[in-house]
Design a protein around this motif. Structure first.
Motif, PDB file in Angstrom:
ATOM      1  N   VAL A 212       0.861  -1.184   0.000  1.00  0.00           N
ATOM      2  CA  VAL A 212       0.000   0.000   0.000  1.00  0.00           C
ATOM      3  C   VAL A 212       0.895   1.230   0.000  1.00  0.00           C
ATOM      4  O   VAL A 212       1.770   1.379   0.860  1.00  0.00           O
ATOM      5  N   ASP A 213       0.673   2.113  -0.966  1.00  0.00           N
ATOM      6  CA  ASP A 213       1.426   3.364  -1.039  1.00  0.00           C
ATOM      7  C   ASP A 213       0.728   4.426  -0.194  1.00  0.00           C
ATOM      8  O   ASP A 213      -0.470   4.665  -0.346  1.00  0.00           O
ATOM      9  N   HIS A 214       1.479   5.045   0.692  1.00  0.00           N
ATOM     10  CA  HIS A 214       1.005   5.971   1.733  1.00  0.00           C
ATOM     11  C   HIS A 214       0.386   5.164   2.873  1.00  0.00           C
ATOM     12  O   HIS A 214       1.088   4.662   3.722  1.00  0.00           O
ATOM     13  N   GLY A 215      -0.937   5.082   2.955  1.00  0.00           N
ATOM     14  CA  GLY A 215      -1.587   4.278   3.984  1.00  0.00           C
ATOM     15  C   GLY A 215      -1.621   4.889   5.362  1.00  0.00           C
ATOM     16  O   GLY A 215      -1.977   4.218   6.338  1.00  0.00           O
ATOM     17  N   VAL A 216      -1.269   6.185   5.488  1.00  0.00           N
ATOM     18  CA  VAL A 216      -1.162   6.782   6.824  1.00  0.00           C
ATOM     19  C   VAL A 216      -2.507   6.845   7.541  1.00  0.00           C
ATOM     20  O   VAL A 216      -2.558   6.780   8.779  1.00  0.00           O
ATOM     21  N   ARG A 217      -3.611   6.957   6.786  1.00  0.00           N
ATOM     22  CA  ARG A 217      -4.921   7.030   7.437  1.00  0.00           C
ATOM     23  C   ARG A 217      -5.424   5.668   7.900  1.00  0.00           C
ATOM     24  O   ARG A 217      -6.500   5.576   8.518  1.00  0.00           O
ATOM     25  N   SER A 218      -4.655   4.630   7.671  1.00  0.00           N
ATOM     26  CA  SER A 218      -5.010   3.310   8.191  1.00  0.00           C
ATOM     27  C   SER A 218      -5.138   3.325   9.703  1.00  0.00           C
ATOM     28  O   SER A 218      -5.905   2.530  10.283  1.00  0.00           O
ATOM     29  N   LEU A 219      -4.403   4.232  10.357  1.00  0.00           N
ATOM     30  CA  LEU A 219      -4.442   4.307  11.822  1.00  0.00           C
ATOM     31  C   LEU A 219      -5.822   4.656  12.356  1.00  0.00           C
ATOM     32  O   LEU A 219      -6.092   4.448  13.539  1.00  0.00           O
ATOM     33  N   GLU A 220      -6.694   5.171  11.504  1.00  0.00           N
ATOM     34  CA  GLU A 220      -8.048   5.522  11.945  1.00  0.00           C
ATOM     35  C   GLU A 220      -8.944   4.296  12.114  1.00  0.00           C
ATOM     36  O   GLU A 220     -10.058   4.413  12.624  1.00  0.00           O
ATOM     37  N   ASP A 221      -8.477   3.126  11.690  1.00  0.00           N
ATOM     38  CA  ASP A 221      -9.285   1.908  11.701  1.00  0.00           C
ATOM     39  C   ASP A 221      -8.482   0.800  12.378  1.00  0.00           C
ATOM     40  O   ASP A 221      -7.560   0.236  11.798  1.00  0.00           O
ATOM     41  N   ALA A 222      -8.850   0.490  13.604  1.00  0.00           N
ATOM     42  CA  ALA A 222      -8.079  -0.488  14.388  1.00  0.00           C
ATOM     43  C   ALA A 222      -8.078  -1.857  13.726  1.00  0.00           C
ATOM     44  O   ALA A 222      -7.064  -2.575  13.762  1.00  0.00           O
ATOM     45  N   ALA A 223      -9.204  -2.249  13.138  1.00  0.00           N
ATOM     46  CA  ALA A 223      -9.267  -3.556  12.477  1.00  0.00           C
ATOM     47  C   ALA A 223      -8.342  -3.597  11.269  1.00  0.00           C
ATOM     48  O   ALA A 223      -7.710  -4.621  10.984  1.00  0.00           O
ATOM     49  N   LEU A 224      -8.253  -2.490  10.571  1.00  0.00           N
ATOM     50  CA  LEU A 224      -7.355  -2.416   9.421  1.00  0.00           C
ATOM     51  C   LEU A 224      -5.906  -2.508   9.876  1.00  0.00           C
ATOM     52  O   LEU A 224      -5.097  -3.223   9.261  1.00  0.00           O
ATOM     53  N   VAL A 225      -5.554  -1.795  10.938  1.00  0.00           N
ATOM     54  CA  VAL A 225      -4.190  -1.881  11.465  1.00  0.00           C
ATOM     55  C   VAL A 225      -3.862  -3.324  11.825  1.00  0.00           C
ATOM     56  O   VAL A 225      -2.781  -3.830  11.493  1.00  0.00           O
ATOM     57  N   ALA A 226      -4.797  -4.002  12.483  1.00  0.00           N
ATOM     58  CA  ALA A 226      -4.561  -5.392  12.864  1.00  0.00           C
ATOM     59  C   ALA A 226      -4.325  -6.262  11.633  1.00  0.00           C
ATOM     60  O   ALA A 226      -3.456  -7.149  11.640  1.00  0.00           O
ATOM     61  N   ARG A 227      -5.088  -6.010  10.580  1.00  0.00           N
ATOM     62  CA  ARG A 227      -4.920  -6.780   9.334  1.00  0.00           C
ATOM     63  C   ARG A 227      -3.538  -6.516   8.714  1.00  0.00           C
ATOM     64  O   ARG A 227      -2.830  -7.438   8.296  1.00  0.00           O
ATOM     65  N   LEU A 228      -3.166  -5.259   8.633  1.00  0.00           N
ATOM     66  CA  LEU A 228      -1.890  -4.899   8.031  1.00  0.00           C
ATOM     67  C   LEU A 228      -0.715  -5.465   8.834  1.00  0.00           C
ATOM     68  O   LEU A 228       0.280  -5.899   8.260  1.00  0.00           O
ATOM     69  N   VAL A 229      -0.845  -5.455  10.152  1.00  0.00           N
ATOM     70  CA  VAL A 229       0.209  -6.008  11.004  1.00  0.00           C
ATOM     71  C   VAL A 229       0.276  -7.523  10.853  1.00  0.00           C
ATOM     72  O   VAL A 229       1.365  -8.104  10.682  1.00  0.00           O
TER      73      VAL A 229
END
Length: 328
Positions: A212-229
């Protein structure tokens, strides 16, 4: 003191067009630029957001006409990248922005390719070329561009999605990404810069991106952060770009440290360095100073860049060994 070895994974070759080269190419090609001097042009590099940047970015492309122009552009970037400690670069280009001006796709790819072919020997840099689709153009245009590029796929490692994000969701480009994956190409997409976290979900689940290029707003979604991690999906973050485009007011407000602390596989890149005030090692230095990052954290960012790169495993391990051997 030499810069730490690193890979650059988020770099638009058109965004490396410095005023000096823009004026030189304009003179060579008989193009009139609406600026009296290089200083006047640099003064225009003050942006209120992504669209104001894109307006200038596309207008300056008028100076790029021939294979020599694209080769010169790439050589200029590679020379600067070497000074910044870059050992591997994955370079975006925007074919639609050129074909729309009447510049043949062959001219763009052959010109860039001429320079990139020399990069390992001349600059000590390995490269990959990533063809980006403009998301504010139609999905049909992206498909036509991909089909036109088929004769050149031996030069192209992957596809990407860039330009104005808001209102242009990744899901619109499902078909062209399916064709790219079927052709064996890697897939990346800009998402979660100005657009919402839902665009990152779409990039992952609809387009099937590898990064994912950029992706900084991912931090607004805890479930998304968990997926990315959990999946260790790389994020190619561009700190100076984020500030220049008003995603964050100050570099001190940038969430890079928070992203690292969350376990995200973050890399640091320059995006469009001619416009945003610094190349990739300038970004490393800027976040070090603004966020108080220590040398071990910078080493982690450098290691992440090679972990996230589209490299064969022996080459990746060789570059990682260079990072480990580097001393500040």
């Amino acid at each position: 003191m030499s810069p730490i070895p690193k890979a650059e994974l988020h770099l638009h070759i058109e965004g490396t067009l410095e005023p000096e080269l823009a004026f030189a190419l304009a003179e060579r090609n008989g193009v009139d630029l609406p600026y009296a001097s290089r200083d006047d042009l640099r003064a225009a590099y003050s942006f209120s957001g992504l669209q104001s940047f894109l307006d200038l970015y596309y207008s300056l492309m008028a100076v790029l006409r021939t294979e020599d122009d694209f080769a010169d552009l790439a050589h200029a970037y590679l020379a600067r990248a070497r000074e910044q400690g870059v050992r591997h670069a994955e370079i975006f280009f925007d074919p639609q922005a050129h074909t729309a001006r009447g510049v043949p796709l062959d001219t763009v790819i052959n010109g860039l390719g001429r320079a990139l072919d020399t990069a390992p020997e001349t600059y000590g840099i390995t490269t990959r070329l990533i063809m980006c689709f403009l998301r504010d153009e139609s999905a049909e245009s992206a498909l036509e561009t991909f089909e036109s590029a088929r004769p050149h796929l031996h030069r192209i490692a992957g596809v990407g999605l860039d330009s104005a994000e808001v209102g242009n969701p990744p899901s619109a480009f499902r078909e062209v990404y399916a064709r790219a994956r079927a052709a064996g190409l890697k897939c990346v997409a800009h998402a979660g810069e100005e657009g919402p976290p839902s665009y990152v979900w779409e990039a992952l689940d609809v387009l099937g991106v590898d990064r994912v290029d950029h992706g900084v707003r991912s931090l607004e979604d805890a479930a998304l952060v968990a997926r990315l991690v959990a999946d260790q999906v790389p994020l190619t973050v561009c700190p100076l770009s984020n500030v220049r485009l008003r995603v964050y007011d100050r570099l001190a407000d940038h969430p890079l440290r928070l992203m690292l602390d969350a376990g995200l596989l973050v890399t640091v890149n320059s995006d469009d360095p001619a416009y945003f005030g610094g190349y990739v090692d300038d970004n490393f230095t800027a976040v070090r100073d603004a966020l108080g990052l220590d040398e071990e954290t910078l080493r982690t960012l450098a290691r992440n860049s090679f972990q996230a790169a589209f490299l064969d495993e022996p080459t990746r391990q060789a570059y990682l060994a260079e990072v480990d051997a580097h001393r500040a």
